[in-house]
Design an enzyme around this catalytic site. Structure first.
Site, PDB file in Angstrom:
ATOM      1  N   GLY A 126      15.684 104.578   9.353  1.00 25.31           N
ATOM      2  CA  GLY A 126      15.410 103.945   8.528  1.00 25.31           C
ATOM      3  C   GLY A 126      14.703 102.690   9.196  1.00 25.31           C
ATOM      4  O   GLY A 126      15.057 102.410  10.114  1.00 25.31           O
ATOM      5  N   GLN A 153      10.721  94.423   9.376  1.00 19.91           N
ATOM      6  CA  GLN A 153      11.132  94.612  10.979  1.00 19.91           C
ATOM      7  C   GLN A 153       9.903  94.872  11.789  1.00 19.91           C
ATOM      8  O   GLN A 153       9.871  94.827  12.876  1.00 19.91           O
ATOM      9  CB  GLN A 153      12.049  96.209  11.056  1.00 19.91           C
ATOM     10  CG  GLN A 153      13.267  95.932  10.674  1.00 19.91           C
ATOM     11  CD  GLN A 153      14.190  97.014  10.549  1.00 19.91           C
ATOM     12  OE1 GLN A 153      14.242  97.906   9.736  1.00 19.91           O
ATOM     13  NE2 GLN A 153      14.953  97.097  11.746  1.00 19.91           N
ATOM     14  N   CYS A 179      20.996  99.123  14.494  1.00 21.25           N
ATOM     15  CA  CYS A 179      19.749  98.937  13.835  1.00 21.25           C
ATOM     16  C   CYS A 179      18.436  98.717  15.073  1.00 21.25           C
ATOM     17  O   CYS A 179      18.983  98.139  16.056  1.00 21.25           O
ATOM     18  CB  CYS A 179      19.856  97.409  13.260  1.00 21.25           C
ATOM     19  SG  CYS A 179      18.430  96.720  12.421  1.00 21.25           S
ATOM     20  N   LEU A 180      17.460  99.125  14.743  1.00 17.43           N
ATOM     21  CA  LEU A 180      16.210  98.913  15.335  1.00 17.43           C
ATOM     22  C   LEU A 180      16.116  97.788  15.982  1.00 17.43           C
ATOM     23  O   LEU A 180      15.595  97.370  17.145  1.00 17.43           O
ATOM     24  CB  LEU A 180      15.201  99.767  14.922  1.00 17.43           C
ATOM     25  CG  LEU A 180      15.191 101.286  14.797  1.00 17.43           C
ATOM     26  CD1 LEU A 180      13.783 101.797  13.895  1.00 17.43           C
ATOM     27  CD2 LEU A 180      15.367 102.028  16.055  1.00 17.43           C
ATOM     28  N   HIS A 240      17.825  94.214   4.643  1.00 17.86           N
ATOM     29  CA  HIS A 240      16.637  93.796   5.499  1.00 17.86           C
ATOM     30  C   HIS A 240      15.901  92.870   4.567  1.00 17.86           C
ATOM     31  O   HIS A 240      15.025  91.938   4.760  1.00 17.86           O
ATOM     32  CB  HIS A 240      15.983  94.691   6.274  1.00 17.86           C
ATOM     33  CG  HIS A 240      16.601  95.263   7.280  1.00 17.86           C
ATOM     34  ND1 HIS A 240      16.491  94.030   8.485  1.00 17.86           N
ATOM     35  CD2 HIS A 240      16.960  96.516   7.974  1.00 17.86           C
ATOM     36  CE1 HIS A 240      17.020  94.972   9.770  1.00 17.86           C
ATOM     37  NE2 HIS A 240      17.570  96.162   9.212  1.00 17.86           N
ATOM     38  N   HIS A 288      21.800  99.317   4.083  1.00 17.95           N
ATOM     39  CA  HIS A 288      21.365  98.695   5.151  1.00 17.95           C
ATOM     40  C   HIS A 288      19.910  98.315   5.187  1.00 17.95           C
ATOM     41  O   HIS A 288      19.561  97.093   5.430  1.00 17.95           O
ATOM     42  CB  HIS A 288      21.514  99.562   6.586  1.00 17.95           C
ATOM     43  CG  HIS A 288      21.035  98.978   7.893  1.00 17.95           C
ATOM     44  ND1 HIS A 288      22.017  98.730   9.009  1.00 17.95           N
ATOM     45  CD2 HIS A 288      19.577  98.981   8.282  1.00 17.95           C
ATOM     46  CE1 HIS A 288      21.150  98.091   9.985  1.00 17.95           C
ATOM     47  NE2 HIS A 288      19.756  98.048   9.423  1.00 17.95           N
ATOM     48  N   GLU A 289      18.985  99.180   4.871  1.00 25.12           N
ATOM     49  CA  GLU A 289      17.624  98.884   4.750  1.00 25.12           C
ATOM     50  C   GLU A 289      17.389  97.578   3.663  1.00 25.12           C
ATOM     51  O   GLU A 289      16.365  96.917   3.954  1.00 25.12           O
ATOM     52  CB  GLU A 289      16.873 100.121   4.626  1.00 25.12           C
ATOM     53  CG  GLU A 289      16.684 101.272   5.614  1.00 25.12           C
ATOM     54  CD  GLU A 289      16.822 100.651   7.031  1.00 25.12           C
ATOM     55  OE1 GLU A 289      15.963  99.659   7.142  1.00 25.12           O
ATOM     56  OE2 GLU A 289      17.363 100.967   7.793  1.00 25.12           O
TER      57      GLU A 289
HETATM   58 NI    NI Z   1      18.024  97.702  10.502  1.00 27.32          NI
END
Ligand code: NI
Length: 158
Positions: free
Chosen positions: A46, A51, A89-90, A135, A131-132
């Site tokens: 995701g 991000q 998380c990236l 953000h 999670h997304e």
């Molecule tokens: Ni993330």
């Protein structure tokens, strides 16, 4: 299409509230293509627009590698149950931690044609949607971790 630079924790853009998308434009369509490409390039499941430094309410998700989902202006309209598991998380490279999320969510959003859609998720998809969407409100999973934030190597050796 292009792979964009993924912002990491400490970058102010990750703390900000994102703005709704009012209408689809070629620019936003290209942004969504880039979000998918960036997510796949990073082996993520995701990615949210902030991000890559864009404060718009857009997320892309693909938990199987074969089921790309784009959610515009998404909101959770129903949730139930509980699941606890490792999350990453990236934007927080090399780290992981245990987070409790709903085991089921229903999410209302717009698709790439700006048509209303609803998607339901359980297990990893439910976790990923939560999670997304966090953000988009400037929230990172690290604030929800129960216990310590671990190095991914340490966690996989457990
Ligand atoms: Ni993330």
């Amino acid at each position: 299409m292009a792979v964009r630079n993924v912002r990491t924790i400490g970058d102010d853009v990750l703390d900000k509230e994102c703005r709704p998308v009012e209408k689809m434009t070629p620019h936003i369509d290209e942004l969504i293509n880039d979000m998918f490409e960036t997510m796949y390039d990073s082996n993520g499941v995701g990615l949210a627009a902030p991000q890559i430094g864009v404060l718009k309410r857009i997320v892309v998700i693909d938990v199987t590698g074969e089921d790309p989902i784009c959610l515009i202006n998404p909101r959770i309209v129903e949730s139930s149950g509980e699941q606890s598991g490792y999350e990453g998380c990236l934007s927080v490279p090399g780290k992981t931690g245990i987070v409790t999320r709903p085991s089921y969510v229903k999410c209302a959003a717009l698709d790439r044609e700006m048509n209303p859609i609803e998607i339901e998720g359980t297990e990893l998809l439910a976790r990923c949607i939560c999670h997304e969407l966090d953000h988009l409100d400037g929230k990172l999973y690290v604030d929800l971790v129960e216990g310590d934030l671990l190095d991914t190597e340490t966690a996989s050796n457990d």
